[in-house]
Design a protein around this motif. Structure first.
Motif, mmCIF file in Angstrom:
data_model
loop_
_atom_site.group_PDB
_atom_site.id
_atom_site.type_symbol
_atom_site.label_atom_id
_atom_site.label_comp_id
_atom_site.label_asym_id
_atom_site.label_seq_id
_atom_site.Cartn_x
_atom_site.Cartn_y
_atom_site.Cartn_z
ATOM 1 N N VAL A 267 0.853 -1.186 0.000
ATOM 2 C CA VAL A 267 0.000 0.000 0.000
ATOM 3 C C VAL A 267 0.893 1.242 0.000
ATOM 4 O O VAL A 267 2.027 1.199 0.495
ATOM 5 C CB VAL A 267 -0.972 0.010 1.205
ATOM 6 C CG1 VAL A 267 -1.971 -1.131 1.101
ATOM 7 C CG2 VAL A 267 -0.244 -0.063 2.516
ATOM 8 N N PRO A 268 0.406 2.343 -0.569
ATOM 9 C CA PRO A 268 1.229 3.556 -0.605
ATOM 10 C C PRO A 268 1.584 4.034 0.798
ATOM 11 O O PRO A 268 0.767 3.975 1.714
ATOM 12 C CB PRO A 268 0.333 4.581 -1.307
ATOM 13 C CG PRO A 268 -0.719 3.784 -2.000
ATOM 14 C CD PRO A 268 -0.888 2.522 -1.196
ATOM 15 N N LEU A 269 2.790 4.499 0.943
ATOM 16 C CA LEU A 269 3.280 5.013 2.227
ATOM 17 C C LEU A 269 3.785 6.431 2.013
ATOM 18 O O LEU A 269 4.604 6.687 1.125
ATOM 19 C CB LEU A 269 4.410 4.122 2.753
ATOM 20 C CG LEU A 269 5.138 4.599 4.012
ATOM 21 C CD1 LEU A 269 4.181 4.646 5.200
ATOM 22 C CD2 LEU A 269 6.310 3.681 4.315
ATOM 23 N N ARG A 270 3.307 7.337 2.830
ATOM 24 C CA ARG A 270 3.754 8.727 2.791
ATOM 25 C C ARG A 270 4.176 9.111 4.205
ATOM 26 O O ARG A 270 3.489 8.788 5.169
ATOM 27 C CB ARG A 270 2.648 9.675 2.325
ATOM 28 C CG ARG A 270 2.023 9.311 0.998
ATOM 29 C CD ARG A 270 2.977 9.571 -0.153
ATOM 30 N NE ARG A 270 2.358 9.327 -1.436
ATOM 31 C CZ ARG A 270 2.409 8.181 -2.099
ATOM 32 N NH1 ARG A 270 3.048 7.156 -1.568
ATOM 33 N NH2 ARG A 270 1.846 8.030 -3.263
ATOM 34 N N ILE A 271 5.311 9.804 4.310
ATOM 35 C CA ILE A 271 5.791 10.269 5.606
ATOM 36 C C ILE A 271 5.506 11.764 5.692
ATOM 37 O O ILE A 271 5.955 12.540 4.850
ATOM 38 C CB ILE A 271 7.315 10.004 5.773
ATOM 39 C CG1 ILE A 271 7.662 8.540 5.477
ATOM 40 C CG2 ILE A 271 7.769 10.431 7.176
ATOM 41 C CD1 ILE A 271 6.979 7.524 6.342
ATOM 42 N N ARG A 272 4.771 12.135 6.714
ATOM 43 C CA ARG A 272 4.405 13.550 6.932
ATOM 44 C C ARG A 272 5.574 14.229 7.611
ATOM 45 O O ARG A 272 5.986 13.855 8.709
ATOM 46 C CB ARG A 272 3.165 13.630 7.797
ATOM 47 C CG ARG A 272 2.707 15.036 8.038
ATOM 48 C CD ARG A 272 1.449 14.991 8.855
ATOM 49 N NE ARG A 272 0.986 16.341 9.093
ATOM 50 C CZ ARG A 272 0.088 16.653 9.981
ATOM 51 N NH1 ARG A 272 -0.465 15.692 10.700
ATOM 52 N NH2 ARG A 272 -0.280 17.892 10.159
ATOM 53 N N THR A 273 6.105 15.251 6.991
ATOM 54 C CA THR A 273 7.276 15.952 7.488
ATOM 55 C C THR A 273 6.846 17.126 8.355
ATOM 56 O O THR A 273 6.320 18.118 7.854
ATOM 57 C CB THR A 273 8.157 16.443 6.316
ATOM 58 O OG1 THR A 273 8.422 15.314 5.483
ATOM 59 C CG2 THR A 273 9.449 17.050 6.808
ATOM 60 N N ALA A 274 7.056 17.004 9.670
ATOM 61 C CA ALA A 274 6.614 18.027 10.616
ATOM 62 C C ALA A 274 7.300 19.365 10.371
ATOM 63 O O ALA A 274 6.694 20.417 10.573
ATOM 64 C CB ALA A 274 6.866 17.574 12.048
ATOM 65 N N ALA A 275 8.539 19.347 9.932
ATOM 66 C CA ALA A 275 9.275 20.598 9.709
ATOM 67 C C ALA A 275 8.619 21.450 8.645
ATOM 68 O O ALA A 275 8.810 22.657 8.597
ATOM 69 C CB ALA A 275 10.723 20.290 9.315
ATOM 70 N N MET A 276 7.827 20.837 7.789
ATOM 71 C CA MET A 276 7.212 21.570 6.688
ATOM 72 C C MET A 276 5.737 21.858 6.902
ATOM 73 O O MET A 276 5.098 22.446 6.055
ATOM 74 C CB MET A 276 7.358 20.764 5.384
ATOM 75 C CG MET A 276 8.794 20.489 5.040
ATOM 76 S SD MET A 276 9.644 22.048 4.830
ATOM 77 C CE MET A 276 10.855 21.566 3.640
ATOM 78 N N THR A 277 5.172 21.411 8.007
ATOM 79 C CA THR A 277 3.758 21.630 8.246
ATOM 80 C C THR A 277 3.569 22.590 9.412
ATOM 81 O O THR A 277 4.423 22.736 10.266
ATOM 82 C CB THR A 277 3.042 20.304 8.574
ATOM 83 O OG1 THR A 277 3.625 19.744 9.743
ATOM 84 C CG2 THR A 277 3.154 19.324 7.417
ATOM 85 N N SER A 278 2.419 23.229 9.422
ATOM 86 C CA SER A 278 2.142 24.129 10.542
ATOM 87 C C SER A 278 1.858 23.301 11.784
ATOM 88 O O SER A 278 1.422 22.171 11.717
ATOM 89 C CB SER A 278 0.946 25.028 10.211
ATOM 90 O OG SER A 278 -0.166 24.241 9.905
#
Length: 192
Positions: A178-189
């Motif tokens: 299944v697709p895996l995406r890592i959410r990058t905290a440094a780039m999100t509010s």
């Protein structure tokens, strides 16, 4: 998956990886905790638990009667394979529910066993892809997402590769990527 959750797992996995010997293929395993939506699962954190493989009579019996005969004598080594302590699973489930979260699945490490394992097992190449044992476990837990983190040493540095897997509903079992995406905290509010 939140990058902080992945980082927490990687710190533990690399720590275990550094201690692996040909006699002790030390495992690293955690539960994935988060939320499920219509089109995706969001892993917010990981929760570690104890491996009850050597202490729980049900685990010992399962390995002796089912796992070893089906997947081979490598699983006679009690450092190989994971059976999360039922008390730790219950505690993690209750803690997740108290936060409005749920147990989504698991993450575990595969080391570059073909390089660091015993000579007799150097032909077994592990990666971020599931072994037959992984497919068996994923199918029996019913969790919607399971991650495999492959670690290998190259030139003195440790690298990792990740893949996400879901059990299939086919009678013969198995799993699908299944697709895996890592959410990058440094780039999100914050908190978004």
């Amino acid at each position: 998956m939140d990058d902080r959750a992945l980082d927490e797992f990687l710190v533990a996995a690399v720590g275990q990886y550094q201690l692996i010997t040909p006699e002790a293929p030390l495992p690293c395993f955690a539960l994935l905790v988060g939320t499920s939506g219509e089109t995706a699962h969001h892993v917010r954190r990981v929760t570690f638990g104890r491996n009850a493989r050597t202490t729980d009579p049900a685990a010992r019996s399962e390995f002796a009667e089912s796992i070893i005969p089906r997947f081979g004598p490598a699983y006679e080594n009690e450092s190989r394979g994971w059976w999360i302590d039922s008390r730790d699973l219950l505690t993690a489930t209750r803690a997740a529910e108290a936060e409005g979260l749920e147990i989504l699945g698991s993450i575990h490490m595969h080391p570059d066993w073909h390089r660091i394992g015993p000579q007799a097992e150097r032909g077994l190449t592990l990666s971020e892809y599931p072994t037959p044992m992984d497919q068996h476990v994923f199918g029996h837990t019913g969790w919607p997402v399971n991650l495999i983190c492959y670690l290998e040493r190259r030139g003195g540095a440790v690298y990792h590769a990740l893949a996400a897997w879901a059990p299939t509903v086919r009678p013969e079992g198995g799993c699908v990527e299944v697709p895996l995406r890592i959410r990058t905290a440094a780039m999100t509010s914050a908190g978004a």
